[in-house]
Write an enzyme that holds these catalytic residues in place. Structure first.
Site, short mmCIF file in Angstrom:
data_model
loop_
_atom_site.label_atom_id
_atom_site.label_comp_id
_atom_site.label_asym_id
_atom_site.label_seq_id
_atom_site.Cartn_x
_atom_site.Cartn_y
_atom_site.Cartn_z
N ARG A 86 35.93 -5.14 -38.98
CA ARG A 86 35.67 -3.73 -37.62
C ARG A 86 34.51 -4.09 -37.19
NH1 ARG A 86 40.58 0.80 -39.60
NH2 ARG A 86 41.59 0.20 -37.93
N ASP A 131 38.34 4.97 -42.34
CA ASP A 131 39.47 4.87 -40.88
C ASP A 131 38.84 5.39 -39.57
OD1 ASP A 131 41.18 3.20 -41.94
OD2 ASP A 131 42.82 4.70 -42.35
N SER A 170 40.28 2.20 -52.67
CA SER A 170 41.37 1.64 -51.81
C SER A 170 42.78 2.00 -51.99
CB SER A 170 42.02 -0.13 -51.83
OG SER A 170 42.95 0.04 -51.43
N SER A 183 39.09 7.66 -53.40
CA SER A 183 40.41 7.07 -52.16
C SER A 183 40.63 8.49 -52.19
CB SER A 183 40.75 6.03 -52.26
OG SER A 183 41.67 6.28 -53.27
N LYS A 238 49.99 9.26 -40.06
CA LYS A 238 50.71 8.13 -40.37
C LYS A 238 50.43 7.63 -42.29
CE LYS A 238 48.02 4.22 -39.82
NZ LYS A 238 47.80 3.08 -40.98
N SER A 239 49.26 7.48 -43.12
CA SER A 239 49.41 7.97 -44.49
C SER A 239 50.39 8.56 -45.37
CB SER A 239 47.86 8.31 -45.17
OG SER A 239 47.10 7.76 -45.15
N GLY A 254 49.09 -3.15 -43.34
CA GLY A 254 48.75 -3.41 -44.47
C GLY A 254 49.19 -2.07 -45.22
N GLN A 305 45.13 2.06 -50.90
CA GLN A 305 47.05 1.06 -50.20
C GLN A 305 47.40 0.65 -52.46
OE1 GLN A 305 45.96 -1.50 -47.81
NE2 GLN A 305 46.62 0.49 -46.33
C1 S3P Z 1 45.55 4.17 -46.68
C2 S3P Z 1 44.54 3.43 -47.20
C3 S3P Z 1 43.24 2.84 -46.98
C4 S3P Z 1 43.58 2.61 -44.88
C5 S3P Z 1 44.72 2.70 -44.59
C6 S3P Z 1 45.87 3.63 -44.66
C7 S3P Z 1 46.93 4.56 -47.34
O1 S3P Z 1 43.19 1.69 -46.64
O2 S3P Z 1 42.23 2.16 -44.38
O3 S3P Z 1 44.43 2.97 -43.06
O4 S3P Z 1 47.35 5.45 -46.09
O5 S3P Z 1 46.50 4.74 -48.37
P1 S3P Z 1 42.74 1.05 -48.36
O6 S3P Z 1 43.85 1.44 -49.43
O7 S3P Z 1 42.54 -0.59 -48.05
O8 S3P Z 1 41.27 1.55 -48.69
#
Ligand code: S3P
Length: 433
Positions: free
Chosen positions: A349, A318, A169, A195, A15-16, A96, A171
């Protein structure tokens, strides 16, 4: 007793990496071809918002090796400023990653836009998005609670930034990197807790380690040339199948072609250290990402999991719901600290896990940044209803425990699994012998 055996070749694509491949494709000059894009709802939301912002995307399902279908996505763009003013608010649904990462790009486009989501996403924190973008000169408006709608009055002339991430994070790191690509000069993003690093890998960004921190350098106003991306299987989805294989007595599963990037595979290290029957085989690098196969053998005597290291939590965030449920069912115990970020995901969660584990007869105590499972005091005689809290990872964690150990649990709004794993139940059915 239920037993699961076989080879898993149909895990959802990561997914990422899928989100990033689509966003980077839209930022690149030329035609980007993505092989094995995810059909999960979240990744489809990213394609949809890009299309509403004027990016040409073609998606098709084609037959791959051994007749296994996969998605091919082709994106045509002229580079960093190819986006067009959307005529509607951009609906990110449950995703998100879509909302946060696309906000970084939209902040640098010379038009107004608005990002909205489903009821879960509209409650999640977005101040972490607005803060760095405002420092770059962007005009961002949030609700009074610091949540979506995210209203962006975009501008071409963002300032470069040196930004230390206040929360680990990926994201936020990625949205700052995407905005910084448009800025007038070089930016630096600093993280003290690592991260997931897919954005850096896929954009080929340089980074240096200094005094326990990682500094990522983002060049400003540098056009990116389109390149093809291949998406390996999602380790966060693999985690559910790993847990199934470990919990269900007599099971043995081989999970193929999984992304084993060290910033994603910490859950495997946690399980191996606890004595789980896991072996990694056939490791190789494709497109800068480590990929391999995971052999799982059921293991009845793993140690209870105790997770408290902030670095481990950041790179296993996750997978914590599944690890918690697995540890509770396999050992009766689990303990988590330093994980308040878990309260800001698709659901709270920590609360979601505790509510459901208590309904199943586990004795739990939660605190602001974690919880403890102190044993199972009763096994309910009747079927209890568990709550998915409209959260795919909560739903799948309990669905796996039910499948592996008892009869299937009754879980509300179970179709939410499609957010990241549309073929979840089909795959479980196909593995049961
Ligand atoms: C993600 C980062 C994580 C993760 C999310 C996917 C990403 O979130 O929990 O499912 O693809 O960069 P955070 O950046 O809020 O930690």
């Amino acid at each position: 007793m239920r037993v699961f055996k076989g080879e898993v070749t149909t895990l959802p694509p990561d997914k990422s990496i899928s989100h990033r491949a689509a966003l980077i494709g839209a930022l690149s000059e030329g035609t980007t071809e993505i092989t094995n894009f995810s059909g999960g709802f979240d990744n489809q939301s990213t394609l949809s918002v890009l299309q509403h912002a004027g990016i040409a995307i073609h998606q098709e399902e084609i037959a791959g090796p051994h007749g296994r279908p996969f998605r091919r996505v082709v994106i045509d763009s002229q580079g960093l400023w190819s986006f067009r003013p959307p005529e509607v608010a951009l609906m990110c649904n449950n995703s998100g990653s879509t909302m946060r990462m696309f906000a970084g790009i939209l902040a640098a486009q010379p038009f107004r836009s608005e990002l909205i989501g489903d009821s879960s996403l509209m409650k999640r924190p977005m101040k972490r998005v607005a803060d760095p973008l405002r420092l770059m000169g962007a005009d961002i408006e949030l609700s009074e609670a610091g949540t979506a709608p995210v209203r962006i009055n975009g501008m071409r002339d963002l300032k470069p930034i040196t930004y230390t991430l206040p929360v680990p994070s990926a994201q936020v790191k990625s949205l700052v990197a995407f905005a910084a690509l448009h800025a007038d000069g070089e930016s630096r993003i600093i993280e003290s807790v690592l991260s997931r690093d897919h954005t850096e890998v896929m954009l080929g960004l340089e980074s240096v380690e200094e005094a326990g921190q990682r500094i990522i350098v983002v060049p400003g106003r540098k056009q990116i040339s389109a390149k093809p991306f291949y998406i390996p299987a999602d380790p966060s989805a693999a985690c559910f199948i790993v847990a199934l294989g470990l919990l269900a007595r007599g099971s043995e599963l081989m999970i193929r072609d999984v992304c084993l990037n060290p910033t994603r595979a910490a859950f495997l290290d946690i399980l191996i250290a606890a004595g789980a029957g896991l072996r990694i085989e056939n490791e190789r690098i494709i497109g800068g990402e480590r990929i391999g196969d995971i052999l799982v053998k059921s293991s009845s005597d793993i140690d209870p999991l105790f997770i408290s290291d902030p670095q481990v939590i950041a790179i296993a965030i996750d997978e914590i719901p599944m690890l918690a449920v697995l540890s509770a069912f396999a050992t009766g115990h689990f303990e988590l600290h330093n994980a308040k970020e878990l309260r800001t995901k698709e659901s709270d969660r920590i609360d979601a896990l505790v509510v459901n584990l208590e309904r199943l007869g586990f004795s739990c105590e939660q605190y602001p940044d974690g919880f403890v499972v102190k044993g199972r005091t009763r096994v309910p005689s009747e079927t209890v209803e568990l709550e998915s809290f409209d959260d795919h990872r909560i739903a799948m964690s309990f669905a796996i425990a039910g499948r592996a150990t008892e009869s299937d649990f009754d879980i509300t709004d179970i179709e939410v699994v499609g957010v990241s794993f549309p073929n979840f139940f089909e795959l479980l059915d196909s593995l049961e012998v």
